[in-house]
Design an enzyme around this catalytic site. Structure first.
Site, short mmCIF file in Angstrom:
data_model
loop_
_atom_site.label_atom_id
_atom_site.label_comp_id
_atom_site.label_asym_id
_atom_site.label_seq_id
_atom_site.Cartn_x
_atom_site.Cartn_y
_atom_site.Cartn_z
N ASP A 152 7.65 -9.99 7.27
CA ASP A 152 7.66 -9.36 8.58
C ASP A 152 8.97 -8.30 8.69
O ASP A 152 9.91 -9.07 9.03
CB ASP A 152 7.15 -9.98 9.62
CG ASP A 152 6.94 -9.15 10.94
OD1 ASP A 152 7.22 -7.93 10.97
OD2 ASP A 152 6.50 -9.71 12.02
N LYS B 191 13.72 7.41 12.75
CA LYS B 191 14.05 7.91 11.57
C LYS B 191 15.49 8.63 11.62
O LYS B 191 16.28 8.58 10.58
CB LYS B 191 13.11 8.80 11.03
CG LYS B 191 11.89 7.90 10.77
CD LYS B 191 11.91 6.90 9.65
CE LYS B 191 10.57 6.36 9.26
NZ LYS B 191 10.64 5.60 8.03
N ASP C 76 6.07 -7.28 2.11
CA ASP C 76 5.10 -6.62 2.97
C ASP C 76 4.85 -7.53 3.83
O ASP C 76 4.72 -8.83 3.69
CB ASP C 76 4.15 -5.80 2.37
CG ASP C 76 3.43 -4.83 3.04
OD1 ASP C 76 2.98 -4.88 4.27
OD2 ASP C 76 3.60 -3.54 2.68
N TYR D 255 9.26 7.02 16.99
CA TYR D 255 9.29 7.22 15.61
C TYR D 255 10.52 8.11 15.08
O TYR D 255 11.09 7.80 14.18
CB TYR D 255 7.91 7.67 15.08
CG TYR D 255 7.95 7.91 13.60
CD1 TYR D 255 7.88 6.96 12.71
CD2 TYR D 255 8.14 9.19 13.07
CE1 TYR D 255 7.68 6.90 11.51
CE2 TYR D 255 7.96 9.53 11.84
CZ TYR D 255 7.97 8.36 10.78
OH TYR D 255 7.59 8.53 9.48
N SER E 31 0.94 -1.25 0.09
CA SER E 31 -0.01 -0.09 -0.06
C SER E 31 0.88 1.22 0.02
O SER E 31 1.98 1.26 0.27
CB SER E 31 -0.90 0.01 1.21
OG SER E 31 -0.13 0.09 2.47
#
Length: 252
Positions: A65, A160, A39, A156, A18
Site C-alpha cells: 500500500d 504531481k 501494488d 492531484y 495494471s
C-alpha cells in the site's frame, strides 16, 4: 532499445498490477531485468507476476500500500532479501480523482498526496543505500498536471508538482553520487484508472476541455521506452530532469 539492456539488473516497479506499471514491468522484463513488483491490488499484482514468470522472467511480488510509509520503507529491504541488490526504482503507482476544491476532505487530500509524493519519497529513501552501491537510477512518473493549473484536480496537480520538485531536490542532494534521479510527465494515458473516472455533479466541462490532448491519449506502451532510457545507460547524461511526454498538452 537494445535487447538485454537490463540483463542482471534488479528493478523495482510500483503500480505493477495494471496500466503503465504493468507495461513498464513487461518492458523491463523484455530487456532482461529481474523484477520486484509492488501494488496494493494483490490479485492484479499476482496476475502480472504470473504472466512474466510464464515468459521465463525472474519476478517477486510484494503487495504494498503506497499510502503506508512503513510499507514503502520496507520495499527496498524486500528487494535486497530477494535479490541482494537494487539497480532501478520506478515509482509508477499513482492516485487520481476529480473533486470540486470545496469538497476535498482532509482524508482525500492526504490519500492523494501520500500515494503520489510521500510514498515515492520513502521508497527512494529505503532503497537509496543500495542504489548508491549499484550506481543505480530512479524514475518517477509525474504528470502534465504538474505544469498546469488544472480545474477539479487541485489535490492531484499539486501532488504531481511536488513530485517533480522532489525529483529535482533529490537530484541536487545526490549530485556528488553516481545515482541518477529523473521523472517523466505524461498527459492522458488509456488505463483502467482513467477510463471511467468519477465526475462530480456540477463540473464545468468547458474547463475540463482545456486539458483534452488534441493528439489523443497515450497507450501505456508508448511511454515505457522513455522510462527505460532514463533508467539505463542511454540516459547517462540526464539527471534531475522531468521529461514531458504529454502529446503537446503543455506546449501552449
Amino acid at each position: 532499445m537494445a535487447e538485454q539492456e537490463f540483463g542482471g539488473k534488479i528493478v523495482i516497479v510500483t503500480g505493477a498490477a495494471s496500466g503503465l506499471g504493468r507495461a513498464t514491468a513487461r518492458a523491463f522484463a523484455a530487456a532482461g531485468a529481474m523484477l520486484v513488483l509492488a501494488d496494493r491490488d494483490a490479485s492484479g499484482l499476482d496476475a502480472t507476476r504470473a504472466e512474466l514468470e510464464a515468459a521465463g522472467n525472474t519476478v517477486t511480488a510484494v503487495p504494498t500500500d503506497i499510502s503506508d510509509a512503513g510499507a514503502c520503507l520496507a520495499l527496498g529491504p524486500a528487494a535486497i532479501a530477494a535479490f541482494g541488490r537494487i539497480d532501478v526504482v520506478c515509482n509508477v503507482a499513482g492516485a487520481f480523482r476529480f473533486d470540486h476544491a470545496s469538497q476535498i476532505t482532509p482524508d482525500v487530500w492526504d490519500m492523494i498526496h501520500s500515494v503520489n509524493v510521500r510514498g515515492p519519497f520513502f521508497i527512494i529513501q529505503g532503497a537509496m543505500p543500495h542504489l548508491l552501491e549499484s550506481a543505480g537510477t530512479v524514475v518517477n512518473v509525474a504528470s502534465a498536471s504538474a505544469f498546469l493549473g488544472h480545474a477539479y484536480l487541485t489535490h492531484y496537480a499539486s501532488s504531481k508538482a511536488a513530485l517533480v520538485n522532489m525529483t529535482k531536490s533529490l537530484a541536487m542532494e545526490y549530485m556528488q553520487s553516481p545515482v541518477r534521479i529523473n521523472a517523466i510527465a505524461p498527459g492522458g494515458i488509456n488505463t483502467a484508472m482513467t477510463a471511467t473516472p468519477s465526475i462530480p455533479d456540477g463540473i464545468d466541462f468547458q474547463l475540463l476541455a482545456r486539458y483534452s490532448p488534441l493528439r489523443g491519449s497515450s497507450e501505456p506502451e508508448d511511454l515505457t521506452d522513455l522510462i527505460l532510457m532514463l533508467a539505463g545507460p542511454r540516459g547517462k547524461s540526464i539527471h534531475g530532469a522531468c521529461i514531458n511526454a504529454d502529446r503537446g498538452i503543455t506546449a501552449g
